[in-house]
Motif scaffolding. Sequence first.
Motif, short mmCIF file in Angstrom:
data_model
loop_
_atom_site.label_atom_id
_atom_site.label_comp_id
_atom_site.label_asym_id
_atom_site.label_seq_id
_atom_site.Cartn_x
_atom_site.Cartn_y
_atom_site.Cartn_z
N MET A 1 0.83 -1.20 0.00
CA MET A 1 0.00 0.00 0.00
C MET A 1 0.87 1.26 0.00
N LYS A 2 0.58 2.15 -0.91
CA LYS A 2 1.34 3.40 -0.99
C LYS A 2 0.94 4.33 0.16
N LYS A 3 1.92 5.04 0.74
CA LYS A 3 1.58 5.96 1.83
C LYS A 3 0.92 7.23 1.29
N GLN A 4 -0.05 7.72 2.02
CA GLN A 4 -0.78 8.92 1.61
C GLN A 4 -0.82 9.93 2.75
N TRP A 5 -1.02 11.19 2.39
CA TRP A 5 -0.98 12.27 3.39
C TRP A 5 -2.02 12.13 4.48
N TRP A 6 -3.10 11.44 4.21
CA TRP A 6 -4.21 11.42 5.18
C TRP A 6 -4.19 10.20 6.09
N HIS A 7 -3.26 9.27 5.87
CA HIS A 7 -3.31 8.00 6.60
C HIS A 7 -3.28 8.14 8.12
N ASP A 8 -2.49 9.08 8.62
CA ASP A 8 -2.34 9.15 10.09
C ASP A 8 -3.30 10.14 10.74
N LEU B 1 -13.45 -4.79 -4.09
CA LEU B 1 -12.94 -3.92 -3.02
C LEU B 1 -11.68 -3.18 -3.44
N LYS B 2 -10.77 -3.93 -4.07
CA LYS B 2 -9.49 -3.37 -4.45
C LYS B 2 -9.67 -2.23 -5.46
N ASP B 3 -10.64 -2.41 -6.36
CA ASP B 3 -10.90 -1.34 -7.33
C ASP B 3 -11.39 -0.08 -6.63
N PHE B 4 -12.04 -0.27 -5.49
CA PHE B 4 -12.59 0.90 -4.79
C PHE B 4 -11.52 1.61 -3.96
N ILE B 5 -10.74 0.84 -3.17
CA ILE B 5 -9.82 1.54 -2.25
C ILE B 5 -8.39 1.02 -2.30
N GLY B 6 -8.06 0.25 -3.33
CA GLY B 6 -6.65 -0.13 -3.50
C GLY B 6 -5.84 1.09 -3.93
N ASP B 7 -4.54 0.92 -4.15
CA ASP B 7 -3.67 2.06 -4.48
C ASP B 7 -4.19 2.90 -5.65
N GLU B 8 -4.73 2.24 -6.65
CA GLU B 8 -5.24 2.99 -7.80
C GLU B 8 -6.76 3.06 -7.76
N GLY B 9 -7.31 2.94 -6.56
CA GLY B 9 -8.77 2.84 -6.42
C GLY B 9 -9.52 4.12 -6.78
N TYR B 10 -10.81 3.96 -6.92
CA TYR B 10 -11.66 5.12 -7.25
C TYR B 10 -11.68 6.12 -6.11
N PHE B 11 -11.61 5.59 -4.87
CA PHE B 11 -11.65 6.46 -3.69
C PHE B 11 -10.42 6.23 -2.84
#
Length: 562
Positions: A1-8, A267-277
């Motif tokens: 999973m790629k790190k994102q600014w909002w994770h923490d 699920l992965k298509d929705f919230i995986g690294d390249e997901g819609y959301f």
Amino acid sequence: MKKQWWHDKVAYQIYPKSFYDSNGDGIGDIPGIIEKLDYLRDLGVDILWLSPIYKSPLADQGYDISDYYSIDPRFGTMKDMEHLIHEAKKRQMYILMDLVVNHCSDEHEWFQKAIQDPDGKYGNFFYITDRKEGEKLPCNWRSYFGGPVWEPLPGHPDKQYLHVFHKKQPDLNWENPEVREEVYKNIRWWMEKGLGGFRIDAIINIKKKLPFQDYPADREDGLSNMGNMLADAHGIGEFLGEMAKKAFRPYNAFTVGEVFNVKDDELKDFIGDEGYFSSMFDFNSHVFGKSLDGWYASQRYLTPDEYKHCIFETQKKIGDMGMVSNIIENHDEPRGVCYYIQPQDRCTDAKKLLAGVYFMLRGLPFIYQGQEIGMENLDFHTIDEIDDISTLDEYKVAREAGLSDEEALSVASAFSRDNARTPVQWDDGANAGFTTGKPWLKVNPNYKQINVQAQVNDEDSVLAFYKKLTRLRKSEEYKETIVYSQLIPYLEEEKNLIAYFRKGEKTLLVLANFQKDPRKVQLPAPAKKVVLNNKESVNWGCPRDNGEQGTFRKDTRGMEIE
Ligand code: TEU
Ligand code: CA
């Protein structure tokens, strides 16, 4: 999973109408939110999701938008909104708006133009079909708020339009590329104003199974639950992928989908690294126990073991593929402390126990306004005390099904959305300090005991515990473990115990005892340190706030294991 600014981060949902009223008209507003930003910052909140504040007739409290480019005057002005975004930024906070694009209001210009000329450009913005008196409807889907999804088009008895929610919420035709471009244009316009992103409303409904067809009826009304159609509708990814590419990704927006009924393999298509959301809410425990055969057939409390089953199931499904957003309540659900904790057990320590269990899950925690002080459902005495359009529909259905007034009120109010929409209880003064005028919805009479002012300087309060949880999540020591590490269930088969590990740089163990008696739990290794405890200065066997003995001990501990 790629790190994102909002994770923490920690997120918080504001239901503006009930948050804080700055001008005494009885309706919460944007200047009211600005006044409370420091309170929210101090709570440890970074991301604020605002339920809709766009121009709207408020038939469904703003989930019926009549102009996507303006603010409803009852909530404030565009200047107020810009000011809010600016003030939030100053405090390193992000604002999310609610993206309500499955439908708009029947008062939106598009729908008005569709009425003027159903065969013209705007007719194709909606689902409008021909209608003959006495002829069968194009499909037998049941609207979420009751009754068929079809309604005659005003002024055109020979036409009808589709609405999966209320008839004042006509569905937008996502098959029409012009509609989609309008939506993306609006998203970009708001992102340019400096938003952090969006919460995306009811999004799973944008893909309809076409041509319209019937599904097996699941009640005597001959209609079929929307879930049946949704399970059969494929291809939503084309719309969502396009929206992500054209509107969200260019701004690195944070988006959280209100996604029900997603198929496991998607699920992965929705919230995986390249997901819609970026993320989506985990509704597993909210859907559990709700029967498709009728909203009042089986709604009830959830036992701790059922709750455990739901959260662990989601955690296993997601693994480290993405980040879910965890909640115990929102503006559509009863208060979490009333759904997961039985009345006889609903004391301060029980509220903290529940907070600890959900906050330490892997994912992004959302706090719904008032949750941080343990606000509870309201006891409705008459149907006139209820405002919510869907509860009123449910009441009607119950009456028509032969229930007495009292019974109908009791079933409709127990799970009414208005339970969570009562004004936030700021202090023990008039109207709980929410307004100097007449509040638009009844204030819960328990505000004398449950309010922010009473808790803000009390180390043992629910509020103080939420602060401890947000601080822990952000602490240098445990941050990596709490945000990113895997959740591993522990002693899963033990009744009335919710226990799990978070194993990262550190190993944390969360133990929550939901049974009446003390229990011994085998630790896998000696505990190095207790990092969280909901009973710092309270004796064992906590009595209910009213002095009665509860049925469980309400003991949560988070500890670091060697
Ligand atoms: O809710 C979508 C939704 O699916 C609801 O029917 C939900 O299941 C129900 O309200 C639970 O009681 C969203 C919003 O959150 C809700 O407030 C709106 O009324 C609805 O969309 C229509 O926009
Ligand atoms: Ca106001």
